[in-house]
Design an enzyme around this catalytic site. Structure first.
Site, PDB file in Angstrom:
ATOM      1  N   SER A 189       0.842  -1.193   0.000  1.00 32.13           N
ATOM      2  CA  SER A 189       0.000   0.000   0.000  1.00 32.13           C
ATOM      3  C   SER A 189       0.880   1.247   0.000  1.00 32.13           C
ATOM      4  CB  SER A 189      -0.971  -0.055   1.181  1.00 32.13           C
ATOM      5  OG  SER A 189      -2.009   0.897   1.051  1.00 32.13           O
ATOM      6  N   GLU A 316      -9.374  -4.971  -4.345  1.00 32.15           N
ATOM      7  CA  GLU A 316      -8.693  -4.123  -3.374  1.00 32.15           C
ATOM      8  C   GLU A 316      -9.650  -3.325  -2.489  1.00 32.15           C
ATOM      9  OE1 GLU A 316      -5.444  -3.655  -2.773  1.00 32.15           O
ATOM     10  OE2 GLU A 316      -4.350  -4.381  -4.523  1.00 32.15           O
ATOM     11  N   HIS A 412      -7.780  -5.611  -0.175  1.00 32.81           N
ATOM     12  CA  HIS A 412      -6.563  -4.930   0.252  1.00 32.81           C
ATOM     13  C   HIS A 412      -6.048  -5.533   1.555  1.00 32.81           C
ATOM     14  CE1 HIS A 412      -3.915  -1.516  -0.223  1.00 32.81           C
ATOM     15  NE2 HIS A 412      -4.145  -1.083   1.012  1.00 32.81           N
TER      16      HIS A 412
END
Length: 503
Positions: A189, A316, A412
């Site tokens: 990330s 995600e 995610h």
């Protein structure tokens, strides 16, 4: 041996309970506390010490408001936040590959003490694993106007902290059995975007030979937008937007002010791009420390001396919806406003509707926004690096899990406990859908071996991007095309271009 001797002093670690062949050392300072005279400045060397420093506990985390499962919280007054941790199966005289991990958290939260980043399992694959803390939020990424007399505080102090940690690794890791010339920097990330920024920064050249980027996020700030954010945060903190005004505000006050600015965007549907996920900080591209954003830098000059391994998940943004950090876009009218805010063509949304027949508006929004921020951006990073002459490998995490209620998606952060081998850690069960099944452990083993192979030799186990042999590795527990099917969404982005959200 649990005592290691560095140039700064001797340190004592502990053998891990799950693998006595691995020693862990926590909370080693790699730079001086970045407060007092050092606040808003580039990192300074840590002071040496006499005797043996016990390294059983993680160091303090950077100022933040987050309270993460299993991880410590920031306490006002804690200042020695620039520390790192080491898991090693070796010692002086060995030359093991080194993997340095940079945590994510939208540049405002997270730490190296999160249980999912425990390096024991990876170290068992023959790596020296290093994790680190760095400055977050305004302390690490806020723009600070020049000090009186013209002296300036650098932008991207969080990235400079990461470079300082890599320099510490260069200077000291041999004492822990690490190979100075075989360092891989990895992150997820905002940590992955940090990695891609480091690849574009001259100051980081030569500090690593390989890079791993999981779910790199498409967000860099311009100097102008960073200055506007400073004005907003200073106003929320009740201080002038000057060096003297900002330095007079406590770290906690700037954390609270930053949260207030983000919340205002979140509550205002008319606030443009930041309404959908108000990440107010990001690397500042266009200045001395980072002249170009990573994608532009890769296309312009590349980093052909660095191998790159990229991964993203196929769903995600469903995590952000699940934790309530994203806007709820549930009507066609809201979706149209979203598309206009990001200047997305109607044809792009129509393509998603065709590929997602019968999907609710919210799912279309989550798919489009997640791909724009993470999936398509990550794929372009790999492709751009390969076209610039570097070796790049691409993979997608597609593992889902069925159970009671909604299925656990390939969202995610779900890939990281698999890559670190920490599926049994209770704090990650929300991400992965509960205690792991045997197939999950098997997938985790494959992902760890890929990371270890890449860090050791540059080969994760499949061909690189480009040419006739390039392929994308799909990470899943079952055979199927769930990951490969994601490729069908890419032509729409190629036609539309890739918007660049402005933090």
């Amino acid at each position: 041996m649990t005592v290691f001797r560095t140039r700064s002093g001797a340190v004592r670690g502990l053998r891990t309970a799950s693998n006595p062949g691995v020693v862990v050392l926590r909370g080693i300072p790699y730079a001086a506390p970045p407060f007092g005279a050092g606040r808003f400045r580039a990192p300074r060397p840590a002071a040496a010490w006499d005797g043996i420093r016990d390294c059983a506990a993680f160091g303090p985390v950077a100022p933040q408001s987050a309270q993460l499962p299993g991880a410590p919280c920031w306490s006002p007054g804690e200042e020695d936040v620039l520390s790192l941790n080491i898991w090693t199966p070796g010692g002086l005289g060995d030359a093991l590959p080194v993997l340095v991990w940079i945590h994510g958290g939208a540049y405002v939260f997270g730490s190296s003490a999160q249980p999912d980043f425990d390096g024991t399992a990876l170290a068992g694959h023959g790596l020296v694993v290093v994790t680190l803390n760095y400055r977050l939020g305004f302390e690490g990424f806020g723009h600070v106007p020049p000090v009186g007399g013209g002296e300036s505080c650098p932008d991207n102090r969080g990235l400079l902290d990461q470079i300082a940690a890599l320099e510490w690794v260069r200077d000291h890791i041999a004492a822990f059995g690490g190979a100075v010339d075989n360092v891989t920097v990895a992150g997820q990330s905002s940590g992955a975007t940090s990695v891609s920024c480091l690849m574009a920064m001259d100051r980081a050249r030569g500090l690593f030979r390989r890079a791993v980027a999981h779910s790199a996020v498409n967000s860099c700030a311009s100097p102008e937008s960073a200055a506007r954010t400073t004005q907003e945060v200073a106003a929320a903190a009740g201080v002038p937007a000057t060096y003297d005004g900002l330095v007079s505000a406590s770290p906690g006050a700037l954390v609270d002010a930053s949260d207030a600015v983000a919340d205002a965007y979140r509550r205002d549907p008319a606030s443009g791009q930041r309404h959908y996920d108000p990440a107010v900080y990001g690397p500042v591209a266009g200045g001395d420390t980072l002249p170009l954003d990573p994608l532009t830098a890769s296309a312009a000059r590349g980093a052909s001396d660095v191998d790159l391994l990229v991964c993203h998940t196929t769903e995600e943004y469903w995590l952000m919806d699940a934790v309530g950090s994203s806007a709820k876009i549930t009507t066609e009218e809201q979706l149209a406003v979203f598309a206009a805010d990001f200047q997305l063509p109607v044809a792009l949304l129509d393509g998603y509707r065709t590929l997602m027949p019968g999907a609710p508006v919210l799912d279309v929004f989550l798919a489009v926004y997640g791909d724009m921020l993470f999936g398509e951006y990550s794929s372009r990073l790999a492709g751009s690096h390969a076209r610039a002459g570097g070796r790049a490998f691409l993979s997608r995490f597609a593992r889902q899990r069925s159970g009671q209620g909604e299925p656990i998606r390939a969202w995610h952060c779900a890939d990281i406990p698999f890559a670190f081998g920490n599926l049994d850690e209770e704090s990650v069960h929300f991400l992965v859908g509960g205690p792991p099944a045997p197939a999950d452990h098997e997938l985790s083993g494959r992902m760890m071996r890929a990371w270890a192979g890449f860090a050791t030799t540059g080969d994760p186990g499949w061909p690189p991007v480009g040419g006739t042999t390039g392929e994308v590795r799909i990470w899943d527990t079952a055979a199927g095309d769930s990951g490969a099917a994601w490729e069908a969404f890419r032509p729409g982005w190629r036609r539309a271009g890739l918007p660049l959200p402005a933090p």
